[in-house]
Enzyme design. Structure first.
Site, short mmCIF file in Angstrom:
data_model
loop_
_atom_site.label_atom_id
_atom_site.label_comp_id
_atom_site.label_asym_id
_atom_site.label_seq_id
_atom_site.Cartn_x
_atom_site.Cartn_y
_atom_site.Cartn_z
N LYS A 44 15.93 3.56 -8.05
CA LYS A 44 15.28 2.96 -6.88
C LYS A 44 15.71 1.51 -6.71
O LYS A 44 15.55 0.70 -7.63
CB LYS A 44 13.76 3.03 -7.03
CG LYS A 44 13.03 2.48 -5.80
CD LYS A 44 11.54 2.79 -5.86
CE LYS A 44 10.72 1.74 -6.55
NZ LYS A 44 10.51 0.52 -5.77
N ASP A 71 14.34 1.77 -1.24
CA ASP A 71 12.91 1.59 -0.95
C ASP A 71 12.71 0.32 -0.13
O ASP A 71 12.25 -0.70 -0.65
CB ASP A 71 12.14 1.54 -2.28
CG ASP A 71 10.63 1.49 -2.05
OD1 ASP A 71 10.18 1.85 -0.95
OD2 ASP A 71 9.91 1.11 -2.99
N LYS A 73 11.02 0.43 2.92
CA LYS A 73 9.79 0.65 3.70
C LYS A 73 9.94 0.17 5.15
O LYS A 73 9.28 -0.77 5.60
CB LYS A 73 8.59 -0.04 3.03
CG LYS A 73 8.29 0.52 1.65
CD LYS A 73 7.00 -0.07 1.07
CE LYS A 73 6.67 0.50 -0.29
NZ LYS A 73 7.63 0.10 -1.35
N ASP A 76 9.09 -0.40 12.28
CA ASP A 76 9.55 -1.12 13.46
C ASP A 76 9.49 -0.16 14.63
O ASP A 76 8.99 0.96 14.49
CB ASP A 76 10.98 -1.66 13.22
CG ASP A 76 11.24 -2.96 13.95
OD1 ASP A 76 10.91 -3.04 15.16
OD2 ASP A 76 11.78 -3.90 13.34
N THR A 135 -1.01 0.60 -2.08
CA THR A 135 -2.04 0.64 -3.14
C THR A 135 -2.63 -0.75 -3.40
O THR A 135 -3.62 -0.88 -4.10
CB THR A 135 -1.47 1.22 -4.45
OG1 THR A 135 -0.24 0.57 -4.73
CG2 THR A 135 -1.26 2.71 -4.36
N ARG A 226 8.81 -0.58 -15.44
CA ARG A 226 8.67 -1.30 -16.71
C ARG A 226 8.64 -0.42 -17.96
O ARG A 226 9.21 -0.82 -18.98
CB ARG A 226 7.45 -2.23 -16.65
CG ARG A 226 7.73 -3.45 -15.78
CD ARG A 226 6.47 -4.14 -15.32
NE ARG A 226 5.78 -3.36 -14.32
CZ ARG A 226 4.67 -3.75 -13.70
NH1 ARG A 226 4.12 -4.93 -14.00
NH2 ARG A 226 4.11 -3.00 -12.78
O1 C5P Z 1 7.13 -1.17 -13.41
P1 C5P Z 1 6.43 -0.04 -12.72
O2 C5P Z 1 6.61 1.30 -13.40
O3 C5P Z 1 4.99 -0.37 -12.40
O4 C5P Z 1 7.20 0.07 -11.32
C1 C5P Z 1 6.78 0.90 -10.29
C2 C5P Z 1 7.66 0.75 -9.10
O5 C5P Z 1 7.08 1.46 -8.01
C3 C5P Z 1 7.84 -0.68 -8.61
O6 C5P Z 1 9.16 -0.78 -8.01
C4 C5P Z 1 6.77 -0.83 -7.55
O7 C5P Z 1 7.09 -1.77 -6.56
C5 C5P Z 1 6.75 0.58 -6.95
N1 C5P Z 1 5.50 0.96 -6.32
C6 C5P Z 1 4.29 0.92 -6.98
N2 C5P Z 1 3.14 1.29 -6.33
C7 C5P Z 1 3.20 1.68 -5.07
C8 C5P Z 1 4.42 1.75 -4.40
C9 C5P Z 1 5.56 1.38 -5.07
O8 C5P Z 1 4.23 0.58 -8.13
N3 C5P Z 1 2.10 2.07 -4.48
#
Ligand code: C5P
Length: 249
Positions: A44, A71, A73, A76, A135, A226
């Site tokens: 991603k 990603d 998003k 428009d 979220t 992460r």
């Molecule tokens: O590090 P982590 O596993 O939390 O990363 C989750 C990824 O998913 C990040 O790129 C974050 O921006 C994305 N994301 C999220 N929650 C959402 C939409 C996207 O954590 N509701």
């Protein structure tokens, strides 16, 4: 559960894991991508990396044979979103995101642009994923905007609108999987961030599920950042998550 509904990308997809390349540079992103590739279905690329490194990074990722989830998003007017989606198809990404709150005309324009541009290039159309309610939004934030103030009802309303507009996938939180599976067509692809294995330190994700639990609840794809890129051994972390998910596919 999820196997039969995985989209056919340019290479066979054997893993539901999408690694979020939330890294500061193209060099770091490409290095991680090459190392964890055997356990990963797609990578991603989000706003920060794309704005810093541009479409060239996506091309370099694609050259490794990896599938790419762009990603950005989009939100428009329909004509502008359609053109951005067409550009993403020319860049040869396999998934991209649009905000459902852009409305049915915008979502239809995005899906049509994905299908038509892919057909003209002889490619498989990317999965256009709808983002319902961010979220980061709570009831107070929704109330500020006016309209529906119940988050669950708003998520379900936008998810139904996305399906009616022809979108074939949605991004949703782990806790939305079960309620959305109950109201959406079975073919809808659900992509879920907020995946935690328990091995990592706690961070800003509040609503999480383990990888196997998320697949059991109906996720087709797991976005993992992460827990892989910040792990002491990212390759081992990716291998372990992959192993957990395989038993449920
Ligand atoms: O590090 P982590 O596993 O939390 O990363 C989750 C990824 O998913 C990040 O790129 C974050 O921006 C994305 N994301 C999220 N929650 C959402 C939409 C996207 O954590 N509701």
């Amino acid at each position: 559960m999820a196997t039969g509904t995985l989209p056919r990308f340019n290479k066979p997809v054997s893993s539901p894991i999408i690694v979020a390349l939330d890294l500061p540079s193209a060099a770091a992103a490409l290095d991680l991508a090459r190392r964890v590739a055997p356990y990963v279905g797609a990578f991603k690329v989000g706003k920060e990396l794309f704005v810093s490194e541009g479409p060239d990074l996506v091309r370099q990722l694609r050259q490794t044979g990896a599938s790419v989830f762009l990603d950005l998003k989009f939100h428009d007017i329909p004509n502008t979103v359609a053109k951005a989606v067409a550009a993403a198809v020319r860049l040869d990404v396999q998934m991209l995101t649009v905000h459902c709150s852009g409305g049915s005309a915008m979502m239809k324009a995005a899906e049509t642009a994905a299908q038509e541009t892919a057909a003209s290039l002889g490619r498989t159309a990317p999965l256009v994923l709808g983002v319902t309610v961010l979220t980061s939004m709570d009831t107070a934030a929704l109330t500020e905007l006016g309209g529906e103030t119940d988050i669950t009802r708003q998520v379900e309303r936008l998810a139904r609108l996305a399906a009616a507009s022809g979108l074939r996938g949605l991004v949703c939180s782990p806790l939305e999987l079960t309620p959305l599976r109950a109201i959406l067509p079975a073919s809808m692809q659900l992509v879920t961030p907020g995946i935690r294995t328990g091995a990592e330190k706690s961070d800003d994700q509040k609503r999480t599920l383990g990888p196997a639990e998320a697949i059991f609840a109906g996720a087709n794809w797991l976005v993992v950042g992460r827990p892989i890129y910040a792990a002491a051994d990212p390759v081992e972390a990716a291998r372990k998550i992959h192993e957990t998910t395989r038993t449920h596919l």
